[in-house]
Design a protein around this motif. Structure first.
Motif, PDB file in Angstrom:
ATOM      1  N   GLU A   1      -1.424   4.272  -2.809  1.00  0.00           N
ATOM      2  CA  GLU A   1      -1.236   2.876  -2.389  1.00  0.00           C
ATOM      3  C   GLU A   1      -0.202   2.163  -3.259  1.00  0.00           C
ATOM      4  N   GLY A   2       0.143   2.754  -4.401  1.00  0.00           N
ATOM      5  CA  GLY A   2       1.099   2.097  -5.281  1.00  0.00           C
ATOM      6  C   GLY A   2       1.610   3.036  -6.364  1.00  0.00           C
ATOM      7  N   ILE A   3       2.643   3.795  -6.051  1.00  0.00           N
ATOM      8  CA  ILE A   3       3.243   4.700  -7.027  1.00  0.00           C
ATOM      9  C   ILE A   3       4.162   3.881  -7.928  1.00  0.00           C
ATOM     10  N   PRO A   4       3.978   3.948  -9.243  1.00  0.00           N
ATOM     11  CA  PRO A   4       4.894   3.232 -10.140  1.00  0.00           C
ATOM     12  C   PRO A   4       6.263   3.925 -10.130  1.00  0.00           C
ATOM     13  N   VAL A   5       7.225   3.292  -9.474  1.00  0.00           N
ATOM     14  CA  VAL A   5       8.520   3.920  -9.231  1.00  0.00           C
ATOM     15  C   VAL A   5       9.211   4.323 -10.525  1.00  0.00           C
ATOM     16  N   GLN A   6       9.304   3.417 -11.481  1.00  0.00           N
ATOM     17  CA  GLN A   6      10.026   3.721 -12.712  1.00  0.00           C
ATOM     18  C   GLN A   6       9.356   4.846 -13.502  1.00  0.00           C
ATOM     19  N   LYS A   7       8.026   4.842 -13.535  1.00  0.00           N
ATOM     20  CA  LYS A   7       7.311   5.928 -14.223  1.00  0.00           C
ATOM     21  C   LYS A   7       7.570   7.266 -13.533  1.00  0.00           C
TER      22      LYS A   7
ATOM     23  N   LEU B   1       5.461  14.964  -4.848  1.00  0.00           N
ATOM     24  CA  LEU B   1       4.023  14.903  -4.548  1.00  0.00           C
ATOM     25  C   LEU B   1       3.196  15.540  -5.662  1.00  0.00           C
ATOM     26  N   ALA B   2       3.689  16.643  -6.220  1.00  0.00           N
ATOM     27  CA  ALA B   2       2.981  17.301  -7.322  1.00  0.00           C
ATOM     28  C   ALA B   2       2.952  16.400  -8.555  1.00  0.00           C
ATOM     29  N   THR B   3       4.053  15.709  -8.822  1.00  0.00           N
ATOM     30  CA  THR B   3       4.123  14.789  -9.959  1.00  0.00           C
ATOM     31  C   THR B   3       3.139  13.637  -9.771  1.00  0.00           C
ATOM     32  N   ILE B   4       3.070  13.123  -8.569  1.00  0.00           N
ATOM     33  CA  ILE B   4       2.150  12.025  -8.259  1.00  0.00           C
ATOM     34  C   ILE B   4       0.705  12.485  -8.462  1.00  0.00           C
ATOM     35  N   GLU B   5       0.392  13.661  -7.952  1.00  0.00           N
ATOM     36  CA  GLU B   5      -0.966  14.193  -8.086  1.00  0.00           C
ATOM     37  C   GLU B   5      -1.303  14.483  -9.551  1.00  0.00           C
ATOM     38  N   MET B   6      -0.366  15.070 -10.269  1.00  0.00           N
ATOM     39  CA  MET B   6      -0.586  15.421 -11.671  1.00  0.00           C
ATOM     40  C   MET B   6      -0.866  14.190 -12.534  1.00  0.00           C
ATOM     41  N   ASN B   7      -0.209  13.084 -12.196  1.00  0.00           N
ATOM     42  CA  ASN B   7      -0.391  11.848 -12.961  1.00  0.00           C
ATOM     43  C   ASN B   7      -1.535  10.986 -12.441  1.00  0.00           C
ATOM     44  N   GLY B   8      -2.122  11.369 -11.324  1.00  0.00           N
ATOM     45  CA  GLY B   8      -3.259  10.630 -10.788  1.00  0.00           C
ATOM     46  C   GLY B   8      -2.909   9.256 -10.247  1.00  0.00           C
ATOM     47  N   TRP B   9      -1.679   9.085  -9.811  1.00  0.00           N
ATOM     48  CA  TRP B   9      -1.273   7.791  -9.265  1.00  0.00           C
ATOM     49  C   TRP B   9      -1.830   7.625  -7.859  1.00  0.00           C
ATOM     50  N   PRO B  10      -2.368   6.453  -7.545  1.00  0.00           N
ATOM     51  CA  PRO B  10      -2.880   6.231  -6.183  1.00  0.00           C
ATOM     52  C   PRO B  10      -1.712   6.092  -5.199  1.00  0.00           C
TER      53      PRO B  10
ATOM     54  N   ASN C   1       7.358  -5.065  -6.365  1.00  0.00           N
ATOM     55  CA  ASN C   1       6.906  -5.263  -7.746  1.00  0.00           C
ATOM     56  C   ASN C   1       6.871  -3.948  -8.527  1.00  0.00           C
ATOM     57  N   GLY C   2       7.886  -3.105  -8.312  1.00  0.00           N
ATOM     58  CA  GLY C   2       7.975  -1.852  -9.046  1.00  0.00           C
ATOM     59  C   GLY C   2       7.034  -0.769  -8.571  1.00  0.00           C
ATOM     60  N   SER C   3       6.379  -0.999  -7.441  1.00  0.00           N
ATOM     61  CA  SER C   3       5.392  -0.054  -6.930  1.00  0.00           C
ATOM     62  C   SER C   3       5.755   0.337  -5.495  1.00  0.00           C
ATOM     63  N   GLN C   4       5.632   1.623  -5.187  1.00  0.00           N
ATOM     64  CA  GLN C   4       5.969   2.126  -3.857  1.00  0.00           C
ATOM     65  C   GLN C   4       4.721   2.669  -3.180  1.00  0.00           C
ATOM     66  N   PRO C   5       4.247   2.016  -2.115  1.00  0.00           N
ATOM     67  CA  PRO C   5       3.097   2.583  -1.393  1.00  0.00           C
ATOM     68  C   PRO C   5       3.558   3.741  -0.513  1.00  0.00           C
TER      69      PRO C   5
END
Length: 177
Positions: free
Chosen positions: A118-124, A107-116, A152-156
């Motif tokens: 609704e669609g977390i880029p899984v590979q990134k 969750l911290a990684t997601i927040e730090m990168n500003g990913w929405p 499509n490589g994205s995880q909501p």
């Protein structure tokens, strides 16, 4: 044309009957099987440093299906209920404290990168966390926070699951104080 009747000889008879009932597979049997091989942060660190994982006795999907006598679909549902993770073909439960740290870090990684959400880029996300966690565990964390498979490589992510995780974490911390 006249139909000929076959004669059948009765050689015996049964005076009782057999009733068959469908019984759901036991979540507890599977849980007991997996509790013997809980994945710890020390094992994760060893995996990250390239040390081979000791797979002696670790259950595979087929082992579990035979042990609890369930269909593949039923085993998958039970594994999902238990939040089990597949690593190198073997299924494990993740130690609770370590699982909490993993999800918090995700969750911290997601927040730090500003990913929405609704669609977390899984590979990134995997690439961003690969120095700290194996890919299977990053994907496990994303799956724990989602109700849908990656598309499509994205995880909501599911906001409700995130909130429930945070609340459970607060309650666990409150109990230890």
């Amino acid at each position: 044309k006249r139909q000929e009747r076959q004669q059948i000889a009765i050689e015996g008879s049964v005076t009782s009957h057999l009733a068959l009932y469908e019984i759901n597979p036991s979540l507890y049997k599977l849980q007991d099987m997996l509790l013997k091989y809980v994945l710890t942060d020390d094992e994760s660190d060893a995996m990250m440093s390239g040390q081979p994982l000791d797979t002696k006795g670790l259950p595979t999907f087929d082992d579990m299906a035979v042990h609890i006598q369930a269909s593949d679909l039923q085993v998958r549902q039970l594994l999902k209920t238990l939040n089990a993770v597949r690593i190198n073909g073997f299924w494990r439960l993740v130690e609770e404290r370590f699982d909490d740290e993993l999800i918090e870090f995700t969750l911290a990684t997601i927040e730090m990168n500003g990913w929405p959400i609704e669609g977390i880029p899984v590979q990134k996300c995997v690439e961003e966390m690969k120095a700290d966690f194996p890919e299977a565990l990053v994907r496990h964390a994303l799956n724990r926070l989602s109700r849908q498979p990656p598309k499509n490589g994205s995880q909501p992510l599911d906001p409700e699951r995130i909130c429930v995780f945070k609340l459970e974490l607060l309650f666990h911390k409150q109990k230890t104080i």
